[in-house]
Design a protein around this motif. Structure first.
Motif, PDB file in Angstrom:
ATOM      1  N   ALA A  74      24.476 -72.528 -30.698  1.00 51.77           N
ATOM      2  CA  ALA A  74      25.296 -72.523 -31.904  1.00 51.77           C
ATOM      3  C   ALA A  74      26.775 -72.326 -31.619  1.00 51.77           C
ATOM      4  CB  ALA A  74      24.797 -71.450 -32.868  1.00 51.77           C
ATOM      5  N   THR A  75      27.099 -71.536 -30.617  1.00 56.87           N
ATOM      6  CA  THR A  75      28.507 -71.263 -30.296  1.00 56.87           C
ATOM      7  C   THR A  75      28.897 -71.766 -28.911  1.00 56.87           C
ATOM      8  OG1 THR A  75      27.918 -69.058 -29.451  1.00 56.87           O
ATOM      9  CG2 THR A  75      28.543 -69.228 -31.785  1.00 56.87           C
ATOM     10  N   THR A  82      29.207 -75.366 -27.318  1.00 53.45           N
ATOM     11  CA  THR A  82      29.146 -76.824 -27.359  1.00 53.45           C
ATOM     12  C   THR A  82      28.945 -77.422 -25.977  1.00 53.45           C
ATOM     13  OG1 THR A  82      30.573 -76.873 -29.312  1.00 53.45           O
ATOM     14  CG2 THR A  82      30.398 -78.908 -28.024  1.00 53.45           C
ATOM     15  N   LYS A 108      24.293 -81.612 -34.277  1.00 54.83           N
ATOM     16  CA  LYS A 108      23.856 -80.958 -35.512  1.00 54.83           C
ATOM     17  C   LYS A 108      22.511 -80.285 -35.310  1.00 54.83           C
ATOM     18  CE  LYS A 108      23.094 -81.834 -40.432  1.00 54.83           C
ATOM     19  NZ  LYS A 108      23.121 -82.864 -41.517  1.00 54.83           N
ATOM     20  N   SER A 141      22.901 -77.203 -33.079  1.00 57.25           N
ATOM     21  CA  SER A 141      23.635 -76.112 -33.718  1.00 57.25           C
ATOM     22  C   SER A 141      22.696 -75.162 -34.455  1.00 57.25           C
ATOM     23  CB  SER A 141      24.678 -76.666 -34.690  1.00 57.25           C
ATOM     24  OG  SER A 141      24.060 -77.268 -35.813  1.00 57.25           O
ATOM     25  N   LYS A 142      21.479 -75.627 -34.736  1.00 62.86           N
ATOM     26  CA  LYS A 142      20.490 -74.795 -35.412  1.00 62.86           C
ATOM     27  C   LYS A 142      19.751 -73.880 -34.435  1.00 62.86           C
ATOM     28  CE  LYS A 142      19.737 -78.302 -38.964  1.00 62.86           C
ATOM     29  NZ  LYS A 142      18.756 -79.222 -39.596  1.00 62.86           N
ATOM     30  N   PRO A 152      20.024 -70.919 -31.890  1.00 57.94           N
ATOM     31  CA  PRO A 152      20.988 -69.843 -31.626  1.00 57.94           C
ATOM     32  C   PRO A 152      21.667 -69.953 -30.272  1.00 57.94           C
ATOM     33  CG  PRO A 152      19.043 -68.951 -32.682  1.00 57.94           C
ATOM     34  CD  PRO A 152      18.742 -70.397 -32.402  1.00 57.94           C
TER      35      PRO A 152
END
Length: 297
Positions: free
Chosen positions: A219-220, A222, A210, A213-214, A216
């Motif tokens: 974010a895409t 994993t 989490k 994910s903030k 950049p």
């Protein structure tokens, strides 16, 4: 694949046994005691030095319900930067009866957006060579911070302490390796201890993802995010080789970068070693990746 979630029963079972100990709200807490050493009949001293992830979310139970008291911890050393605390909203907590000392490895200027982007890119590769670049940066900057903890062990052998960074893996893992190496623990055992973070951080997987994910960059991606928190034994073995080849070994590093003397090292070693006993806590028999054994796959 060591980026996949671990079996919940395996994690629970592993976390219930030494070297893991429980402090509610804190992940990856381990006792650095009871490891065999090259000194005949001697092991590292239990209940003196602990390592963990950040303590910002320690619960009232962790503070008040005897956990810290039972462990004997009187001082906590925080290796994080101010920037990390602000970024992740994880300030230094107030813990009654425990002194928390902030000793950042990196200064704020080392966490500029440009520097962070470069670090993220290196971590995201998951390659051992990338971690060696990062770990060299830690070694070059950590002398003052590591010195504070090592002097605690030199001067206060009856006052257990805990040190931590954010995940309890890189800065924490390097300091733990230096201490264990000074005590005569062999490289494979040090690497297994480092790799246990794979299990120790598992309860925080969702929180870690989490957070990332903030950012950049993650974010895409994993897999890149999980690579950032990998803790493979071969990474620590490569680090120990780097420590030998670039710095002349652990004692040379501690003398030349940390600023301790031969006498200091001898005192630290004396304070951190105790005779082994028949009831000595067994160390984990995990494989070198610190992951789920093949027999449980």
């Amino acid at each position: 694949m060591d980026l996949e979630p671990l079996d919940a029963d395996y994690v629970a079972d592993t976390l219930s046994k030494p070297p893991f100990v429980s402090i509610d709200g804190v992940v990856n807490v381990r006792d650095l005691g009871s490891y065999p050493t090259s000194y005949p009949g001697m092991v590292t001293r239990p209940r003196l030095v602990y390592r963990s992830g950040e303590v910002s979310h320690i619960t009232p139970e962790g503070v008040r319900m005897r956990q810290l008291r039972e462990l004997g911890i009187t001082t906590i050393y925080d290796l994080r930067s101010e920037t990390e605390m602000h970024r992740y909203e994880t300030p230094i907590p107030t813990v009654d009866g425990v002194e928390i000392v902030h000793i950042p490895v990196f200064k704020t200027e080392d966490y500029s957006p440009e520097a962070m982007a470069k670090r993220f890119e290196l971590y995201a590769s998951g390659k051992t060579e990338a971690f060696m670049i990062l770990y060299s940066q830690i070694l070059d900057n950590a002398g003052p911070a590591f010195g504070v903890v090592l002097r605690h062990i030199r001067d206060r052998p009856d006052a257990p302490c805990l040190f931590h960074c954010t995940a309890g893996k890189d800065r924490t893992g390097i300091l733990a390796a230096i201490l264990l190496k000074l005590a005569g623990v062999d490289d494979d055992t040090i690497a297994r201890d480092y790799a246990l973070t794979r299990v120790g951080r598992e309860p925080a997987r969702e929180m870690i993802m989490k957070r990332l994910s903030k950012v950049p960059f993650f974010a895409t991606n994993t897999e890149a995010a999980l690579n950032m928190f990998s803790s493979r034994a071969e990474t620590m073995l490569a680090f120990l080789q780097l420590l030998q080849e670039r710095y002349g070994g652990v004692e040379a590093y501690v003398k030349n970068v940390v600023g301790l003397t031969e006498e200091d090292i001898a005192t630290i070693r004396k304070n951190f070693l105790v005779p082994a006993t028949p009831s000595q806590d067994p160390r984990p028999s995990s494989n070198l990746n610190g992951s789920k054994p093949e027999s449980r796959s």
